[in-house]
Design an enzyme around this catalytic site. Structure first.
Site, PDB file in Angstrom:
ATOM      1  N   SER A 155       0.854  -1.185   0.000  1.00  0.00           N
ATOM      2  CA  SER A 155       0.000   0.000   0.000  1.00  0.00           C
ATOM      3  C   SER A 155       0.889   1.234   0.000  1.00  0.00           C
ATOM      4  O   SER A 155       2.082   1.161   0.320  1.00  0.00           O
ATOM      5  CB  SER A 155      -0.870  -0.012   1.264  1.00  0.00           C
ATOM      6  OG  SER A 155      -1.479   1.242   1.493  1.00  0.00           O
ATOM      7  N   TYR A 168      -2.413  -1.427  10.139  1.00  0.00           N
ATOM      8  CA  TYR A 168      -2.356  -1.557   8.681  1.00  0.00           C
ATOM      9  C   TYR A 168      -1.014  -1.056   8.152  1.00  0.00           C
ATOM     10  O   TYR A 168      -0.360  -1.726   7.341  1.00  0.00           O
ATOM     11  CB  TYR A 168      -3.500  -0.772   8.060  1.00  0.00           C
ATOM     12  CG  TYR A 168      -3.611  -0.889   6.558  1.00  0.00           C
ATOM     13  CD1 TYR A 168      -4.180  -2.019   5.981  1.00  0.00           C
ATOM     14  CD2 TYR A 168      -3.187   0.136   5.715  1.00  0.00           C
ATOM     15  CE1 TYR A 168      -4.309  -2.126   4.594  1.00  0.00           C
ATOM     16  CE2 TYR A 168      -3.310   0.042   4.351  1.00  0.00           C
ATOM     17  CZ  TYR A 168      -3.867  -1.094   3.793  1.00  0.00           C
ATOM     18  OH  TYR A 168      -3.991  -1.178   2.415  1.00  0.00           O
TER      19      TYR A 168
END
Length: 271
Positions: A155, A168
């Protein structure tokens, strides 16, 4: 250019919908058969809707619509034994394995002091252990094949810090490092390993729940809002945009690209 991965077999996790489905379809359009893996059931800790067996069946249907073969594997990427048990017969039936796309992941946005042990463990379990499990379930087949491409979906949060995403962000930096570590040891087998770092993508993960969580966080600390701004004038990208990047890394067009981060991130990591 048609047939950029013609005759190859790709293993894709999180393939029931969204980004994973787009990757499966894109690779199939360019000639690959697909092993589509998904939990197709309740996801840990998340509040957005979970994928279903019907979603996974639809991915298979869409791949087969391109004229390629598809095999569905319903398995939790956190369970290496279950993953191997599903992947092995699919690889045997399709005749080998050339491409691995470790795409499955979850996102549970919270301010740091609202992150529970369960959220932290679930996020790292799916996003880190699940990625490792995926490579371990498939990399041996690429070694037997004499080469291949492994693509780990990280990401933009694996390239720069993003707020209210502590577990995350931690997991996606780990995936970035994992790609480099695997690339180092698998290079002698002509296996390339790279990580992909998208900005926000229009999937169920990035729905109203995520937006509401960010809005709540920014109310408490508005200085952080700019950290999620894309440099290009777009607010979100589409799964197909990430799939194009995956196709490039899966194809021979990237035959000398390894241990690298490729970021279809609309410039968000430049802020």
């Amino acid at each position: 250019m048609a047939g950029r991965v013609a005759g190859k077999v790709a293993l894709i996790t999180g393939a029931a919908r969204g980004q994973g489905r787009a990757e499966a379809i894109r690779l199939a359009q360019e000639g690959a058969d697909v092993i589509a893996v998904d939990i197709a059931g309740p996801l840990p800790s998340v509040s957005y809707p979970s994928p279903t067996p019907a979603d996974l069946d639809e991915t298979v249907r869409l791949v087969e619509k391109t004229g390629r073969r598809a095999r569905a594997v319903q398995a939790d990427v956190r369970d290496l034994a279950a993953l191997r048990a599903g992947v092995e017969p699919a690889v045997a039936e399709l005749g080998g394995l050339d491409i691995i796309v470790a795409n499955a992941g979850i996102c549970v946005p919270r301010p740091w002091d609202e992150v529970t042990e369960q959220i932290f463990d679930d996020t790292l379990g799916v996003n880190v252990r699940g990625v490792w499990n995926t490579v371990m379930a498939g990399a041996g087949h690429l070694v037997e094949r004499g080469g291949g491409s492994i693509i780990l979906i990280s990401s933009a949060a694996g390239l720069k810090v993003q707020p209210f995403l502590l577990p995350y962000t931690t997991s996606k930096w780990a995936v970035r490092g994992m790609a480099k570590a695997f690339a180092t040891e698998l290079a002698r087998h002509h296996i390339r390993v790279n990580s992909v770092h998208p900005t926000g993508v229009n999937t169920p993960m990035a729905g109203e729940t995520l937006g509401a969580a960010f809005a709540k966080g920014f109310e408490g600390d508005p200085r952080l809002a700019g950290m999620l701004t894309n440099l290009l004038p777009v607010t979100i990208t589409e799964p197909e945009d990430v799939a194009d990047t995956v196709l490039f890394l899966a194809s021979d067009e990237s035959k000398y690209v390894t241990a690298h981060e490729l970021a279809p991130d609309a410039g968000v990591t430049e802020f």
